[in-house]
Design an enzyme around this catalytic site. Sequence first.
Site, PDB file in Angstrom:
ATOM      1  N   CYS A  52      -3.009  -0.589  -5.586  1.00 38.20           N
ATOM      2  CA  CYS A  52      -3.354  -1.669  -4.653  1.00 38.20           C
ATOM      3  C   CYS A  52      -2.863  -3.039  -5.102  1.00 38.20           C
ATOM      4  O   CYS A  52      -2.901  -3.998  -4.328  1.00 38.20           O
ATOM      5  CB  CYS A  52      -4.859  -1.691  -4.410  1.00 38.20           C
ATOM      6  SG  CYS A  52      -5.486  -0.183  -3.629  1.00 38.20           S
ATOM      7  N   HIS A 108      -7.033  -8.696  -1.719  1.00 36.75           N
ATOM      8  CA  HIS A 108      -6.883  -7.291  -1.355  1.00 36.75           C
ATOM      9  C   HIS A 108      -8.143  -6.815  -0.652  1.00 36.75           C
ATOM     10  O   HIS A 108      -9.257  -6.999  -1.153  1.00 36.75           O
ATOM     11  CB  HIS A 108      -6.618  -6.464  -2.615  1.00 36.75           C
ATOM     12  CG  HIS A 108      -6.797  -4.993  -2.411  1.00 36.75           C
ATOM     13  ND1 HIS A 108      -6.160  -4.301  -1.405  1.00 36.75           N
ATOM     14  CD2 HIS A 108      -7.560  -4.078  -3.082  1.00 36.75           C
ATOM     15  CE1 HIS A 108      -6.510  -3.027  -1.471  1.00 36.75           C
ATOM     16  NE2 HIS A 108      -7.363  -2.868  -2.457  1.00 36.75           N
ATOM     17  N   ASN A 168      -8.973  -0.223   3.920  1.00 41.05           N
ATOM     18  CA  ASN A 168      -8.220  -0.505   2.691  1.00 41.05           C
ATOM     19  C   ASN A 168      -6.845   0.135   2.829  1.00 41.05           C
ATOM     20  O   ASN A 168      -6.716   1.360   2.771  1.00 41.05           O
ATOM     21  CB  ASN A 168      -8.982   0.062   1.490  1.00 41.05           C
ATOM     22  CG  ASN A 168      -8.284  -0.176   0.158  1.00 41.05           C
ATOM     23  OD1 ASN A 168      -7.095  -0.461   0.109  1.00 41.05           O
ATOM     24  ND2 ASN A 168      -9.020  -0.017  -0.928  1.00 41.05           N
TER      25      ASN A 168
END
Length: 346
Positions: free
Chosen positions: A122, A260, A290
């Site tokens: 990520c 994020h 996500n």
Amino acid sequence: MAGIVPQAALPGKAAVICGLGYWLPPNVVTNEDLHARLGTSTEWIYRRTGISSRHVVPPGMVTSDLAVEAGTRALASAGNAEVQALIVATTTPDRSCPATAPEVASRLGLTGIAAFDVSAVCTGFLYGLATASGFIAAGLAERVLLIAADTFSTLLDPEDRTTVPIFGDGAGALVLRRGTADEPGAIGKMVLGSDGELSDLIAVETAGSQKQFTTGQEGYFRMQGREVFRHAVERMSTAATVAVEAAGWRLDQIDRFVAHQANARITSFVASELGIPSDRQAQNIEHVGNTAAASVPILLAEATARGHLAPGHRVLLTAFGGGLTWGATTVVWPKLEGVVPLEGER
């Protein structure tokens, strides 16, 4: 905190954002859909994650498909100027060999340029951003196309109630050009770090040299949620603080906080640690989930398209992912053309 804080680029060799785009696959999975399939309460999913729906790839659609769509939009936003390198940040390549970037480059009509993948889960977009900036600072490229794309839905155990509600698929892309450090869009000093001793907190155990690929429970994505939550808040908060100080800014001068989109509670905790109020936080996790490496550039594109992110805004970026990896940087937001919401996302 261990990490890398590079010195400023040489005069005339800063990486400047000049194009932006994103794309989400057409299939939308709502919390009601997951309730029908998994029996998980829609209220529990939203309370735990802040997510109401997410986009997932249909059968036959792969990461490169998303990357090509986002890359096409970013190149158009940059006036389809020539680029000399393409970087794809992904943890879900089409195949383990070869890298996905050369195929994406070919499909975009960029055959012959440098093209390679970056994998930092990520945090992949920020690691890719640092790499692209390095290409420009070193004089290896005048312009670089950076695409972050992931199809994490393909890594999940379809019966796992703890991971299926969290992840969505998507891609975001930037075009970076050579410019000066004092102009809008110039990427600030970057803070990057990792801690491999905690690599088991976020992992897919098979399909590598340590363990050959297997099907079944062992081959799916696994995450130790509580520990990940704690480290994500700590690492992103610290990295963000260092990046802001490196830019010569104060935290109360941040106009937009772009983190994020791992989990709405994580983002809220980080913002609280930094003292950034809710009206300065860019968020889209509710309708995309996500999206791993693609999370930050998708959010940048959506916020720009909706006018929430405007020219002149002081923007703080931060991310955290498997590895463990983390990063942060700053940018004064430039004026960008042709960044519009996707159909159905307006």
